[in-house]
Design an enzyme around this catalytic site. Structure first.
Site, PDB file in Angstrom:
ATOM      1  N   LYS A 101       0.809  -1.224   0.000  1.00 39.70           N
ATOM      2  CA  LYS A 101       0.000   0.000   0.000  1.00 39.70           C
ATOM      3  C   LYS A 101       0.840   1.271   0.000  1.00 39.70           C
ATOM      4  CE  LYS A 101      -1.010  -0.335   5.000  1.00 39.70           C
ATOM      5  NZ  LYS A 101      -0.417  -1.686   5.184  1.00 39.70           N
ATOM      6  N   ASN A 134      -1.236   7.258   6.556  1.00 36.77           N
ATOM      7  CA  ASN A 134      -0.345   6.406   7.336  1.00 36.77           C
ATOM      8  C   ASN A 134       1.119   6.633   6.985  1.00 36.77           C
ATOM      9  OD1 ASN A 134      -0.257   4.311   9.362  1.00 36.77           O
ATOM     10  ND2 ASN A 134       0.410   2.904   7.762  1.00 36.77           N
ATOM     11  N   HIS A 189      -1.342  -8.153  11.610  1.00 34.25           N
ATOM     12  CA  HIS A 189      -1.804  -7.401  12.786  1.00 34.25           C
ATOM     13  C   HIS A 189      -2.857  -8.163  13.601  1.00 34.25           C
ATOM     14  CE1 HIS A 189       0.463  -4.039  11.296  1.00 34.25           C
ATOM     15  NE2 HIS A 189      -0.299  -3.892  10.235  1.00 34.25           N
TER      16      HIS A 189
END
Length: 241
Positions: free
Chosen positions: A119, A142, A188
C-alpha cells in the site's frame, strides 16, 4: 463557518505523530483539548510553547477522563481494549481519529489505498500519477504528512491520496470517493484478534461509499475479492493476469 468541534471537549489518547497533529489542529477550530499518554513528560520531550492551549495528563490512563470529554480521538497503535477507551464506549462518547476528522472536512476528492502489502508503494505511485496529470496532490495518511496539518491549504480542485491502515480504518465511518483494497492476508492479528476482525476493519474503506464512488478490488487476491459483496458503489477490478 463554525466547525462542529467548536466548544467540544476532545480527549486525545496517544501522543505520537497523529496525536501531536490533532493537538495542533483541534484548538484552531475551537475545541478544548486534553492529551493523555502513558509516557511521562520527559520521555515525550514536550515543546510546551507549541501546545500552550492543551492540557496534558501523562503517565497513566485514568478512566475518570471520560467525564471530561465529549469526543475521544485515538492515535494509531493505541489498543482499543484500553480501559479508558472501553469506558468511553460505555459512556456513549464518539470515538474517532485524525483520518476520519480529515476526511469529514477535506474539500478535495480522496483516493484511499489499503492492503496487507504494497500500500505504501502504491500510494506514492498514485500520488505521482496525479501530480504528473496536472493536479496539485497531497499524499499522506499512514505515511508522509498527517493531513490535518495541511487541511487549510487543500483546495477543491486538488487531489488527496491517503494510505489507510487497518488501525485507522477500524474506527472510520467515512470512506474515500475512490477506495482500493490491494490484498488482504493475515496481519496485525495481535491487534485485531481474528482474521474476520482484520478484514472487517479493511472493509471500512469501501463500506461507507456512495453509489457514484468507486471501489477497486484485487481480482487475483482471495481476501480482496471476497469484499465484492460489501461494495455499494461502482466496482472496478484489477488483475495481474
Amino acid at each position: 463557518m463554525t466547525d462542529p468541534l467548536h466548544g467540544k471537549r476532545v480527549l486525545i489518547i496517544g501522543f505520537g505523530r497523529q496525536g501531536r497533529s490533532l493537538a495542533r489542529w483541534l484548538p484552531t477550530v475551537g475545541a478544548k483539548v486534553i492529551v493523555n499518554d502513558g509516557r511521562d513528560e520527559k520521555t515525550l520531550n514536550l515543546p510546551q510553547d507549541e501546545y500552550a492551549h492543551v492540557r496534558f495528563v501523562l503517565g497513566d490512563h485514568p478512566v475518570s477522563l471520560v467525564e471530561e470529554a465529549d469526543i475521544v480521538c485515538v492515535s494509531g497503535g493505541v489498543p482499543l481494549e484500553l480501559p479508558l477507551i472501553q469506558a468511553a464506549y460505555k459512556a456513549g462518547l464518539t470515538i474517532t481519529n485524525d483520518a476520519q476528522l480529515f476526511m469529514e472536512r477535506c474539500p478535495a476528492p480522496v483516493i484511499g489505498i489499503t492492503g496487507s502489502a504494497g500500500k505504501t508503494t502504491t500510494t506514492r505511485l498514485v500520488g505521482d500519477i496525479m501530480q504528473q496529470s496536472g493536479f496539485r496532490t497531497w499524499v499522506g495518511g499512514n505515511i508522509g504528512d498527517v493531513l490535518l496539518d495541511v487541511l487549510p491549504q487543500i483546495a477543491p480542485q486538488d487531489r488527496v491520496v491517503m494510505e489507510l491502515s487497518s488501525f485507522q480504518l477500524e474506527l472510520m465511518t467515512n470512506s474515500p470517493q475512490i477506495a482500493a483494497v490491494l490484498n488482504i492476508t493475515p496481519n496485525h492479528l495481535d491487534r485485531h484478534g481474528t482474521m474476520e476482525n482484520y478484514t472487517a476493519a479493511k472493509a471500512n474503506i469501501i463500506a461507507h461509499q456512495r453509489p457514484d464512488d468507486m471501489a477497486i478490488l484485487g481480482y487475483d487476491d482471495a481476501g480482496s475479492h471476497a469484499l465484492e459483496e460489501a461494495v455499494c458503489s461502482q466496482l472496478l477490478w484489477f488483475s495481474m493476469r
